[in-house]
Design an enzyme around this catalytic site. Structure first.
Site, mmCIF file in Angstrom:
data_model
loop_
_atom_site.group_PDB
_atom_site.id
_atom_site.type_symbol
_atom_site.label_atom_id
_atom_site.label_comp_id
_atom_site.label_asym_id
_atom_site.label_seq_id
_atom_site.Cartn_x
_atom_site.Cartn_y
_atom_site.Cartn_z
ATOM 1 N N GLY A 103 3.368 0.617 5.247
ATOM 2 C CA GLY A 103 4.541 1.096 4.823
ATOM 3 C C GLY A 103 4.765 2.621 5.353
ATOM 4 N N GLY A 106 1.368 4.243 4.565
ATOM 5 C CA GLY A 106 0.229 3.980 5.368
ATOM 6 C C GLY A 106 0.239 4.123 6.903
ATOM 7 N N HIS A 332 16.480 0.078 -11.906
ATOM 8 C CA HIS A 332 17.258 0.677 -11.046
ATOM 9 C C HIS A 332 18.863 0.197 -11.516
ATOM 10 C CE1 HIS A 332 20.004 1.843 -7.854
ATOM 11 N NE2 HIS A 332 18.906 2.424 -7.058
ATOM 12 N N ARG A 403 18.351 7.336 -13.090
ATOM 13 C CA ARG A 403 18.647 6.045 -12.794
ATOM 14 C C ARG A 403 18.436 5.557 -14.527
ATOM 15 N NH1 ARG A 403 15.663 4.804 -7.134
ATOM 16 N NH2 ARG A 403 17.556 5.433 -6.074
ATOM 17 N N HIS A 474 12.488 -1.959 -10.075
ATOM 18 C CA HIS A 474 12.753 -1.354 -8.749
ATOM 19 C C HIS A 474 11.374 -0.680 -8.134
ATOM 20 C CE1 HIS A 474 14.823 -0.025 -5.426
ATOM 21 N NE2 HIS A 474 14.638 1.284 -5.860
ATOM 22 N N GLU A 498 3.726 4.723 -2.878
ATOM 23 C CA GLU A 498 3.888 4.184 -4.241
ATOM 24 C C GLU A 498 2.712 3.781 -5.126
ATOM 25 O OE1 GLU A 498 7.284 1.693 -4.001
ATOM 26 O OE2 GLU A 498 6.973 0.818 -6.282
ATOM 27 N N LEU A 514 10.627 7.943 -0.654
ATOM 28 C CA LEU A 514 10.463 8.028 0.947
ATOM 29 C C LEU A 514 9.779 9.240 1.168
ATOM 30 C CD1 LEU A 514 13.775 6.430 2.197
ATOM 31 C CD2 LEU A 514 11.372 5.297 1.433
HETATM 32 C C1 LIG Z 1 15.327 -2.236 -2.025
HETATM 33 C C2 LIG Z 1 14.777 -0.756 -2.119
HETATM 34 C C3 LIG Z 1 15.445 0.203 -1.880
HETATM 35 C C4 LIG Z 1 14.871 1.308 -1.640
HETATM 36 N N1 LIG Z 1 15.508 2.718 -1.397
HETATM 37 C C5 LIG Z 1 14.978 3.768 -1.297
HETATM 38 C C6 LIG Z 1 15.676 5.116 -0.925
HETATM 39 O O1 LIG Z 1 16.654 4.992 -0.591
HETATM 40 N N2 LIG Z 1 14.910 6.149 -0.939
HETATM 41 C C7 LIG Z 1 13.636 6.039 -1.540
HETATM 42 O O2 LIG Z 1 13.104 7.329 -1.480
HETATM 43 N N3 LIG Z 1 13.154 5.008 -1.906
HETATM 44 C C8 LIG Z 1 13.598 3.981 -2.020
HETATM 45 N N4 LIG Z 1 12.964 2.888 -2.257
HETATM 46 C C9 LIG Z 1 11.603 3.119 -2.661
HETATM 47 C C10 LIG Z 1 10.380 3.054 -1.473
HETATM 48 O O3 LIG Z 1 11.139 2.027 -0.675
HETATM 49 C C11 LIG Z 1 9.169 2.631 -1.859
HETATM 50 O O4 LIG Z 1 8.660 3.443 -2.745
HETATM 51 C C12 LIG Z 1 8.376 3.000 -0.432
HETATM 52 O O5 LIG Z 1 8.994 2.447 0.608
HETATM 53 C C13 LIG Z 1 6.924 2.551 -0.569
HETATM 54 O O6 LIG Z 1 6.075 2.723 0.497
HETATM 55 P P1 LIG Z 1 4.546 2.583 0.652
HETATM 56 O O7 LIG Z 1 4.341 2.734 2.084
HETATM 57 O O8 LIG Z 1 3.988 3.465 -0.518
HETATM 58 O O9 LIG Z 1 4.494 0.997 0.214
HETATM 59 P P2 LIG Z 1 5.044 -0.450 0.957
HETATM 60 O O10 LIG Z 1 6.011 0.016 1.981
HETATM 61 O O11 LIG Z 1 5.474 -1.432 -0.183
HETATM 62 O O12 LIG Z 1 3.925 -0.913 1.836
HETATM 63 C C14 LIG Z 1 2.772 -1.553 1.544
HETATM 64 C C15 LIG Z 1 1.992 -1.969 2.610
HETATM 65 O O13 LIG Z 1 0.897 -2.460 2.208
HETATM 66 C C16 LIG Z 1 0.353 -3.206 2.411
HETATM 67 N N5 LIG Z 1 -0.444 -4.246 1.523
HETATM 68 C C17 LIG Z 1 -0.420 -4.238 0.374
HETATM 69 N N6 LIG Z 1 -1.417 -4.984 -0.165
HETATM 70 C C18 LIG Z 1 -2.198 -5.115 0.839
HETATM 71 C C19 LIG Z 1 -3.439 -5.661 0.762
HETATM 72 N N7 LIG Z 1 -4.196 -6.128 -0.331
HETATM 73 N N8 LIG Z 1 -4.179 -5.668 2.093
HETATM 74 C C20 LIG Z 1 -3.587 -5.546 3.188
HETATM 75 N N9 LIG Z 1 -2.384 -4.757 3.093
HETATM 76 C C21 LIG Z 1 -1.844 -4.673 1.849
HETATM 77 C C22 LIG Z 1 1.579 -4.255 2.927
HETATM 78 O O14 LIG Z 1 1.418 -5.181 3.817
HETATM 79 C C23 LIG Z 1 2.522 -2.984 3.287
HETATM 80 O O15 LIG Z 1 2.123 -2.836 4.813
HETATM 81 C C24 LIG Z 1 13.373 1.534 -2.282
HETATM 82 C C25 LIG Z 1 12.915 0.411 -2.740
HETATM 83 C C26 LIG Z 1 13.468 -0.825 -2.561
HETATM 84 C C27 LIG Z 1 12.868 -1.962 -3.183
#
Ligand SMILES: Cc1cc2nc3c(=O)[nH]c(=O)nc-3n(C[C@H](O)[C@H](O)[C@H](O)COP(=O)(O)OP(=O)(O)OC[C@H]3O[C@@H](n4cnc5c(N)ncnc54)[C@H](O)[C@@H]3O)c2cc1C
Length: 712
Positions: A103, A106, A332, A403, A474, A498, A514
């Protein structure tokens, strides 16, 4: 015949007896009351003493343990960077780092660490790093650029974020986040992320809840997708150069810890399942970074991607990493309402819509009833009969309140019977004013793809009739506890995005996740991890034949075998759905001590049902989606319980955590700063054992805690 004297004597004796009886009775009453009072006092003293003992024996995390640098707020990060230990380029080549997740957190971390010269092994569940849940983010990302010249600054972004989180976040982390926010925008622009621009070519901004300035950078309603493509490009470059080895369709199922020469356990690798072949594999690295996202899917229905899960967090927790503030989950306010029992996902309508959309319900109950019966549409209700309840209750912020406030206000109206769809669980988000003011074309330019998405799902044209929205789970602000260096309590194990307990406190303001994910991956971890790795340069690569790897693999295999052998009568989803309902009813938007206690009992019963009656078709050693889901559900059940335990202990309302017993007469959240101004961290004590509470006090040095006020 008795003489007069005897009669008098007899009467006197009778009277004396009566008085004596009365006195005795009274004396007994007084004595009993005294005993009761004494017992009450004793109980109170005992309870107070027990609480005092509990308080005194609750372990504390000090700022030193959290590695918060000393000095003025605005210099902490600079000072840290000036004094941290570095790894020289030749040594970087000798060090391997595992990054779980692709994500925004990562992918940005993996790309940056590889660019710096470390060897990176990067894992994700999806078939491409680009399919991580981050791609779904719509609305935007905050930064304190002050391009609008509307008074923004690093301090204001810091202050809004601390306040938005209801003063339950770490000052030093939040300030650092605000500080690096501007670097993120520069980095992404350099990568070619197509942020929206104004007519003159400058980057455009819009407003999000909880702020009185426009600081949100966006790319239409696809900000996450564009940012992720930027990070993915950087990652692909490193894959091409051979510095990142990418493992798609792999799921980490455990972390491997190996003791160092002093007996201290360090993260040295992972066990992962190849999701296509079902093979369990072992991987070594000098450090492990987990960016696995949030655990909102505990509720079954959420806005999260279907594969989002909390299993990686639970694996860290079981190995001694603390789970911080699990009860802080964000609801949300603008999601498309649930429409039936056969639904597996909820869809978000971006908060950016609140810039121009106005939220309302009918003023009259009879109008609400006719809407619920499908006899009239929102557009049929005249202006004077509409209750723009957010504008009415919070004049200063109106539709742009944070929110948690907007969600509770919608629930309050619906609970009173003013809901506008067939279930009575929806409010209107209306663009008629904006269309009149700006014209349909401008509204379409700004939000067109969101309107189209709404129409596809609800089969109603939102340009003609107001959208219907309702709050949904959310985002999870809780997560694995990390120190200022983003390191967990397990040495060599880092957590970002997150998945960690984050910089948002009890509530996340929109467009700040983000920001945090990319801050962690591009700008914080690449510095802080060196402080750890600089001591590891002498550690040779280890064989994955070591007993610790074999043991971890066996634990994973045993768990899979146990699940496959249950062969019960219930599908994974049916049990997950049941868990979700319990979570929503008992650990959802409004929580009470009584409800939480009942919720915990119900979750315990679900756990029993799952481990005795789940049915997983197919084989373990091949592609098996049901097995994947079952492994994740086993952890969701544990997380759900932990959320309830944390929510029960936190006897206050703050941000997304609303305890109904703690509210102001106007129904606003009532914090108890004297008792709960701390991060609540939970330590795993063993299967089916109650976790231990550890506190990290949030003694604010630079910010005055105030009652959040969005009214004036
Ligand atoms: C619909 C929606 C809209 C949003 N809009 C906004 C916005 O406009 N602005 C904002 O700031 N935030 C927004 N958010 C929140 C934000 O998108 C997320 O908090 C953020 O993208 C999370 O990023 P991350 O890299 O931490 O995790 P993620 O993007 O959830 O990535 C997790 C990664 O970990 C991997 N993974 C998980 N478990 C394992 C495992 N056991 N083994 C191997 N891989 C694993 C997955 O495959 C993935 O690649 C939104 C959230 C949602 C649901």
């Amino acid at each position: 015949m008795a003489t007069k004297k005897e009669e008098i004597k007899e009467a006197a004796v009778k009277a004396a007896k009566k008085v004596a009886t009365k006195v005795a009775k009274k004396a007994v009453e007084v004595a009993e009351a005294a005993l009761d009072a004494a017992a009450e006092v004793t109980t109170k003293v005992q309870t107070a003493a027990a609480e005092a003992v509990k308080e005194a024996t609750t372990p504390i995390i000090t700022p030193e343990m959290a590695k918060i640098p000393a000095g003025p707020l605005e210099l902490k990060w600079t000072n840290y960077k000036n004094h941290q230990k570095l790894v020289n380029p030749a040594n970087k080549r000798r060090l391997d780092v595992i990054v779980v997740g692709t994500g925004l957190a990562g992918a940005s971390a993996a790309a940056s660490l590889a660019e710096m010269g470390f060897n990176v092994l990067n894992f994700c569940i999806q078939d491409s790093p680009r399919r991580a849940h981050s791609i779904a983010a719509q609305g935007g990302i905050n930064a304190a650029k002050n391009y609008q010249n509307d008074g923004d600054s690093v301090y204001r972004l810091y202050y809004d974020t601390i306040k938005g989180g209801d003063y339950r976040a770490r000052e030093a982390n939040v300030y650092r986040l605000a500080e690096v926010s501007n670097n993120i925008i520069d980095q992404c622009v350099a990568q070619g992320v197509p942020f929206a621009r104004e007519y003159g070519g400058l980057l455009d901004n819009r407003s999000f809840g909880g702020a009185q300035v426009s600081r949100t950078f966006y790319a239409k309603g696809q900000t996450g997708q564009q940012l992720l493509l930027g990070a993915y490009s950087a990652l692909s470059r490193q894959i091409g150069k051979g510095k990142v080895k990418m493992y798609t369709r792999y799921e980490m199922l455990d972390i491997v810890l190996i003791p160092d020469e002093n007996g201290e356990k360090r993260a040295r690798g992972i066990i992962a399942r190849n999701l296509v072949t079902g093979r369990i594999e072992r991987f070594f690295a000098h450090a492990v970074v987990v960016g696995s996202g949030g655990y909102g899917n505990t509720f079954f229905l959420s806005t999260n991607a279907m594969a989002s899960n909390g299993s990686a967090a639970m694996q860290m927790y079981r190995h001694g990493a603390l789970f911080a503030n699990p009860c802080y989950a964000q609801i949300h306010p603008t999601c498309i309402p649930k429409h039936g029992d056969f639904q597996s996902k909820l869809t978000l309508m971006s908060e950016s819509l609140r810039n121009d959309g106005r939220i309302w319900v009918p003023k009259k109950l009879e109008d609400a009833k006719r809407l619920q019966a499908g006899e009239i549409k929102g557009r049929d209700i005249p202006e004077e009969d509409r209750d723009y309840y957010l504008e009415r209750r919070y004049p200063a912020f109106g539709n742009l309140v944070p929110r948690d406030v907007a969600s509770r206000a919608a629930k309050e109206r619906c609970d009173k019977g003013y809901g506008v769809n067939n279930t009575g669980l929806a409010v209107f988000l209306d663009f008629s004013d904006a269309i009149q003011r700006l014209g349909k074309d401008v509204v379409a330019q700004k939000y067109g793809n969101l309107f189209q998405m709404y129409e596809k799902i609800v089969d109603e044209n939102p340009y003609e009739n107001p959208m219907m929205i309702f709050p949904a789970i959310h985002y999870t602000m809780g997560g694995i506890w990390v120190d200022y260096e983003l390191q967990t309590t397990v040495k060599g194990l880092f957590c970002i995005g997150e998945a960690n307990f984050s910089d948002h406190g009890a509530n996340r303001l929109g467009a700040s996740a983000l920001m945090q994910g990319l801050a962690d991956g591009y700008f914080v971890l690449p510095y802080t991890i060196q402080n750890y790795l600089s001591d590891q340069i002498g550690v040779p690569r280890m064989s994955t034949d070591l007993p610790e790897f074999a043991e971890a693999e066996k634990t994973v295999q045993d768990k899979i075998d146990r699940l496959m052998a249950i062969k019960g009568n219930r599908s994974v989803d049916s049990i997950h759905k049941e868990l979700g309902l319990i979570m929503w009813d008992f650990v959802g938007m409004g929580r009470t001590a009584e409800g939480l206690k009942e919720g915990i009992k119900k979750i315990d019963a679900i756990k029993k049902e799952f481990w005795t009656n789940v049915y997983i078709p197919g084989e373990a050693n091949s592609l098996n989606n049901e097995l994947e889901k079952a492994l994740r559900l086993a952890d969701f059940i544990e997380i759900g319980r932990l959320m309830a335990v944390d929510a029960l202990h936190r006897e206050e309302s703050c941000g997304g955590h609303f305890r109904e017993e703690y509210q102001t007469p106007e129904g606003e959240a009532l914090r108890q700063d004297d008792k709960f101004a701390y991060v609540g961290c939970w330590k795993y004590m063993g299967e089916d054992k109650e976790p231990q509470l550890i506190k990290e006090p949030l003694d604010y040095e630079f910010t005055e805690r105030k009652t959040r006020n969005y009214k004036n």
